[in-house]
Scaffold this active site. Structure first.
Site, PDB file in Angstrom:
ATOM      1  CE  LYS A 201     -20.016 -53.380 -30.986  1.00 43.85           C
ATOM      2  NZ  LYS A 201     -20.401 -54.536 -31.808  1.00 43.85           N
ATOM      3  CB  THR A 274     -23.989 -49.163 -40.796  1.00 44.93           C
ATOM      4  OG1 THR A 274     -25.426 -49.083 -40.909  1.00 44.93           O
ATOM      5  CG2 THR A 274     -23.389 -47.782 -41.028  1.00 44.93           C
ATOM      6  N   GLY A 276     -23.705 -55.147 -40.584  1.00 40.98           N
ATOM      7  CA  GLY A 276     -22.611 -56.049 -40.247  1.00 40.98           C
ATOM      8  C   GLY A 276     -21.389 -55.372 -39.664  1.00 40.98           C
ATOM      9  CB  THR A 277     -20.792 -51.939 -38.356  1.00 39.19           C
ATOM     10  OG1 THR A 277     -21.310 -51.296 -39.525  1.00 39.19           O
ATOM     11  CG2 THR A 277     -19.600 -51.154 -37.839  1.00 39.19           C
ATOM     12  N   GLY A 278     -20.694 -54.476 -36.551  1.00 37.92           N
ATOM     13  CA  GLY A 278     -20.233 -55.116 -35.324  1.00 37.92           C
ATOM     14  C   GLY A 278     -19.563 -56.454 -35.584  1.00 37.92           C
ATOM     15  CB  CYS A 279     -20.435 -59.268 -37.872  1.00 33.86           C
ATOM     16  SG  CYS A 279     -22.125 -59.575 -37.312  1.00 33.86           S
TER      17      CYS A 279
END
Length: 552
Positions: A201, A274, A276-279
């Site tokens: 990412k 942003t 929790g974007t990765g989750c």
């Protein structure tokens, strides 16, 4: 029966239709609800999947940071996973915060005990190491377990820049990622840990169009997937723009074991929402894989979904707020028009239908006008077929027209029971309400795009489905005002509340969501579609009004 030509529409079904698609998240809990298990379950639901969970840890956190972590005993983590997998046919798994080596080892051993090496469902591993606010979420001793045992089981791992650098430091000399070329190199090195693919990412790296072009020149085999940007051979559309040379971009790199490399390129969004974007991204990918979507397409859809979640986020908290996980199109146009929608669904015509007291002449007049309206409706679907660029949508539009022709026969038979001959039905004078509605959907078809025309046709499909469900719900209430036994209109109510018609509603929703997903609307375009939806809802209400006025 009136207005049901979608009921037998022939559309390629997604794996989720007709049954629940189950996904398991193995991750930590987030008390503020924007990351971890909470974000995963919201994302699964937004993608039409049923989410299950196994908690690895509890966190006390908010948008400003993590105040504490409470580890879940590893034996209980295993018990949760076994409990879910012993009972349910899980189609994909996502792992998030695993906290320490013991927990990570437990997860690996439990999954191996539940599945054969070749039988494990798609597994997306998000190697959560540090929170958005900078708090450490993974003990260093867990990294070796992830790399040596969990990654080889994984369909995809989704590290960000910091996580990738940390993982690479365990594989050799320090490697810092500062460019798109570095991202490609890092992803290639990470694929050697045994996973099938790496999605690196790029949210923490700012790139420009010139960087994308330079990387393409050095690596011609790298595909570029542009999102919310002009496509291939369309860069001229940006030339001369004052922001062309300075447009900040986010680039994610997908590297697959077979050597396929894809850069997902999109404009950077300046936002504090942003958390929790990765989750969210990893769980969206897992949901897509569970539904049978190929990996690259799953990543593309998940990236678009996550990006829209940031764009449409509400301001929550004093720090990094969460995304908006429920931003599907249906959640935009119905709530925005809730007042007229309520007037339409709970119209006195509908209430009298439910009571069985509706004047027979009013109902017959309604059916006769509906017969005339279906001519407009069929022609509108002819326009939709002409505007469609896929055989699936062309086929569904054509099938709808055939179903309308079938319904005309039903209308004639129905009217005959009420003493209306075929000639009388055909020569029924067209009411102003019928002309207004029919002319509007045809005009929308002539001047609008595919999705705009679909929006014009949806009020009919969704409205009758909602009316059927509402009447059935009211009928199930104690001392209900709805009377089904002996109701002369019970067959009409049963049809629209029934599974066949409700399946057609699901197809309609999936169709319009697919169109919006393939061509995400701007706020202005969404507003335009919502106006069309509101206008058609009013015109549908006008049909009820027209029928009731006959009895006045």
């Amino acid at each position: 029966m009136a207005r049901d030509p979608w009921m037998h529409v022939n559309v390629v079904e997604s794996p989720s239709r007709g049954r629940s698609t189950l996904v398991l998240s193995i991750a930590g809990s987030d008390s503020v609800g924007g990351a971890g298990i909470q974000a995963d379950l919201k994302t699964f639901a937004a993608h039409g999947c049923y989410g299950t969970s196994a908690l690895t840890a509890l966190t006390a956190q908010n948008t400003m940071g993590v105040q504490g972590i409470h580890r879940c005993p590893s034996e209980f983590v295993a018990k949760q996973i076994n409990s879910v997998l012993d009972d349910l046919d899980v189609r994909a798994i996502k792992t998030g915060m695993l906290y320490d080596a013991e927990t990570a080892k437990t997860v690996v051993d439990t999954l191996k005990s539940c599945f054969s090496p070749s039988g494990i469902p798609p597994l997306v591993c998000d190697p959560v190491c540090v929170s958005t606010s900078g708090h450490t979420l993974l003990h260093e001793d867990a990294l070796e377990i992830l790399m040596s045992e969990l990654f080889p089981l994984s369909t995809l791992i989704t590290p960000n820049k910091a996580e990738a650098e940390l993982l690479l430091s365990k594989m050799g000399p320090e490697f810092l990622i500062g460019s798109l070329d570095d991202m490609l190199t890092a992803a290639e090195r990470l694929i050697s840990v045994g996973c099938k693919a790496v999605l690196l990412k790029g949210g923490h790296i700012t790139a420009r169009m010139e960087d994308v072009f330079a990387t393409q020149t050095k690596s011609p085999d790298v595909k570029v997937n542009k999102q919310n940007l002009p496509g291939e051979n369309m860069e001229i559309l940006l030339v001369g723009s004052p922001n062309y040379d300075t447009l900040d971009l986010v680039v994610d790199v997908l590297y697959q074991r077979d050597g396929q490399k894809t850069m997902f390129v999109r404009p950077r969004i300046e936002s504090s929402s942003t958390h929790g974007t990765g989750c969210t991204l990893s769980s969206a990918i897992a949901a897509q894989l569970a539904k049978g979507t190929p990996l690259e397409a799953a990543v593309e859809k998940a990236v678009l979904y996550t990006n829209a979640g940031i764009q449409t986020a509400f301001l929550i908290g004093k720090g990094h707020g969460p995304l908006n996980h429920f931003h599907n199109l249906r959640d935009s146009f119905i709530p925005r028009t809730r007042e007229i929608w309520k007037e339409y669904v709970e119209h006195d015509f509908v209430r009298q239908l439910g009571k069985g007291t509706l004047d027979r002449a009013c109902f017959v007049h309604f059916v006769r006008q509906d017969y005339l309206y279906l001519k407009y409706y069929a022609r509108a679907y002819g326009l939709l077929a002409a505007k469609s660029t896929s055989f699936v949508l062309i086929e569904s539009s054509t099938q709808t027209i055939l179903n309308v022709l079938h319904e005309i026969g039903n209308h004639k038979a129905f009217c005959a029971k009420f003493g209306v001959t075929a000639d009388e039905l055909e020569n029924t004078p067209e009411s102003a309400a019928t002309t207004a509605y029919g002319a509007y959907i045809l005009d929308t078809g002539l001047q609008g795009d595919t999705t705009k025309l679909l929006m014009a046709l949806m009020a009919c499909l969704l409205g009758y489905g909602e009316v059927g469900l509402w009447l059935k719900k009211q009928a199930a209430s104690p001392n209900s005002w709805v009377v089904l036994d002996g109701n002369p209109y019970q067959h009409w109510i049963d049809d629209y509340a029934g599974e066949i018609y409700q399946a057609a509603v699901r197809i309609g929703l999936e169709t319009i969501e697919s169109c919006a997903e393939a061509d995400p609307p701007s706020e202005a375009r969404l507003s335009d579609w919502t106006k069309v939806w509101a206008r058609c809802t009013r015109l549908e209400k006008g049909f009820w009004d027209m029928a009731m006025q006959l009895g006045e």
